[in-house]
Design an enzyme around this catalytic site. Structure first.
Site, mmCIF file in Angstrom:
data_model
loop_
_atom_site.group_PDB
_atom_site.id
_atom_site.type_symbol
_atom_site.label_atom_id
_atom_site.label_comp_id
_atom_site.label_asym_id
_atom_site.label_seq_id
_atom_site.Cartn_x
_atom_site.Cartn_y
_atom_site.Cartn_z
ATOM 1 N N HIS A 63 0.340 19.912 -19.452
ATOM 2 C CA HIS A 63 -0.838 19.330 -20.092
ATOM 3 C C HIS A 63 -1.327 20.345 -21.123
ATOM 4 O O HIS A 63 -1.618 21.497 -20.795
ATOM 5 C CB HIS A 63 -1.920 19.014 -19.058
ATOM 6 C CG HIS A 63 -1.491 18.010 -18.046
ATOM 7 N ND1 HIS A 63 -1.694 18.167 -16.685
ATOM 8 C CD2 HIS A 63 -0.844 16.826 -18.191
ATOM 9 C CE1 HIS A 63 -1.202 17.129 -16.045
ATOM 10 N NE2 HIS A 63 -0.684 16.297 -16.936
ATOM 11 N N GLU A 66 -4.417 22.904 -20.833
ATOM 12 C CA GLU A 66 -4.541 23.753 -19.645
ATOM 13 C C GLU A 66 -4.025 25.144 -20.023
ATOM 14 O O GLU A 66 -2.875 25.498 -19.781
ATOM 15 C CB GLU A 66 -3.801 23.118 -18.481
ATOM 16 C CG GLU A 66 -4.422 21.767 -18.109
ATOM 17 C CD GLU A 66 -3.708 21.053 -16.975
ATOM 18 O OE1 GLU A 66 -2.731 21.602 -16.428
ATOM 19 O OE2 GLU A 66 -4.138 19.932 -16.631
ATOM 20 N N GLU A 228 -2.581 24.903 -9.260
ATOM 21 C CA GLU A 228 -3.798 24.787 -10.068
ATOM 22 C C GLU A 228 -4.547 26.113 -10.025
ATOM 23 O O GLU A 228 -4.902 26.598 -8.952
ATOM 24 C CB GLU A 228 -4.685 23.656 -9.531
ATOM 25 C CG GLU A 228 -4.013 22.292 -9.462
ATOM 26 C CD GLU A 228 -3.907 21.616 -10.812
ATOM 27 O OE1 GLU A 228 -4.540 22.096 -11.779
ATOM 28 O OE2 GLU A 228 -3.199 20.595 -10.909
#
EC number: 3.5.1.96
Length: 348
Positions: A63, A66, A228
């Site tokens: 993405h 990010e 993450e």
């Protein structure tokens, strides 16, 4: 391209300058120890002339907005090119979505992390940049994991850490998604690695998916995770001190240093399993909770989480936590994962 890279030592800048791709691969030998190959835009491989038994893929920027993982990986690349550190193992760095990175957006047309394991060519087929890129990334990983550096088949430890940051905040700043294992036990060693890297929350997926980490885990038996590393911030605005532990563990991993990891103790970790995936059925979909509710917030049985075309989506377990709520996904895609806590996962 290699001449430009060796002058700047900045693979991110090179990638952003050529988001549409490169004409051909280029390679060279760094010092007298490591072959460096630019395979395509955002695809860079370091291969020691006498490699160890690990094949490591570090991907970021799947993405495009990010940015912290992109900066983290670019820093590792700079140190390798400057020969401040030397890899002992084969390492592939992937900047996943150069077009979205160039635009500073999450996607261009479609969520790249839903297009792996051949999903890029199903339905409408190769019709947008993300679909073409998913196919190219699959080819790169296949070539990397399928190679036999010594010229003879031998057991190799395949690893793929797909690094992200989340749209919203989380009760646990750093967490990992362990792809579905099809009945195979989870790796205690990998959970220890994550713990040492500052990732003390793991959720175990319950079904096959079309994510990048599942592609590597299922297709190549890799120890693969979607990781993450906090919340989305613009490029250059990340507090990189928050990733010191991850940077150190990745550095030690690729350079072959002994890994300093705590003993496996599930009570140290926050472990969840996915109880169900909520799919958006109609355009008339809305959550009942506020937009700033954090990932891993839990709700008690009977609470209405969302309404979809007049139908209530209700908490089914005694308590369920939520992660990745996104009401703006297209119809038919996942809009929320519901989780329950796990005390003792099946590990080895």
């Amino acid at each position: 391209m290699l001449k430009t890279l060796m002058t700047s030592k900045d693979f991110l800048a090179l990638t952003l300058a050529h988001p549409d791709g490169l004409a051909k691969p280029e390679s060279m030998v760094l010092g007298d120890h490591t072959r460096v190959e630019i395979q395509d835009t955002g695809i860079l491989v370091f291969e020691p002339l006498n490699p160890g038994n690990k094949d490591i893929v570090l991907s970021s920027g799947v993405h495009g907005n990010e940015t912290a993982p992109i900066e983290l990986c670019n820093g590792l690349i700079k140190r390798l090119l400057n020969q401040e550190i030397r890899t002992s193992h084969r390492v592939m760095f992937l900047f996943g979505n150069p077009h979205a990175m160039f635009n500073g957006t999450r996607i261009v047309d479609e969520n790249l992390n839903r297009l792996f394991s051949g999903e890029h060519s199903r339905g409408e087929g190769l019709t947008n940049p993300e679909r073409h890129r998913a196919k190219r990334l699959e080819q790169a990983v296949d070539g990397f994991f399928s190679a036999e550096p010594s010229g003879e088949p031998e057991p190799r430890h395949r690893i793929h850490y797909d690094l992200h940051t989340a749209i919203r905040g989380a009760k646990y700043e750093k967490f990992a998604i362990y792809p579905y294992r099809h009945g195979r036990p989870y790796s205690a060693e990998q959970l220890r690695f994550l713990d040492a890297a500052g990732v003390n929350c793991v959720l175990f997926h319950h079904e096959p998916t079309t994510t990048f980490s599942y592609f590597s885990a299922n297709g190549y038996g890799a120890d693969a995770f979607t990781i993450e590393l906090g919340k989305v911030f613009p490029m250059g605005q990340n507090d990189m001190t928050r990733f010191i532990a991850m940077d150190q563990m990745l550095t030690d991993l690729i350079t072959g240093k002994p890994l300093e990891m705590p003993a496996y103790n599930p009570k140290r970790l926050h472990l969840y399993r996915v109880s169900r995936s909520i799919v958006k059925e109609t355009e008339d979909f809305e959550f009942t909770f506020a937009n700033d509710v954090e990932n891993f917030t839990s709700f008690s049985k009977g609470v209405v989480l969302a309404r979809d075309g007049g139908q209530d989506v209700v908490v089914e377990e005694s308590r369920e936590a939520i992660v990745f709520p996104n009401a703006k996904v297209p119809i038919g895609q996942r809009t929320l994962l519901c989780l329950v806590q796990v005390d003792e996962p099946d590990v080895m």
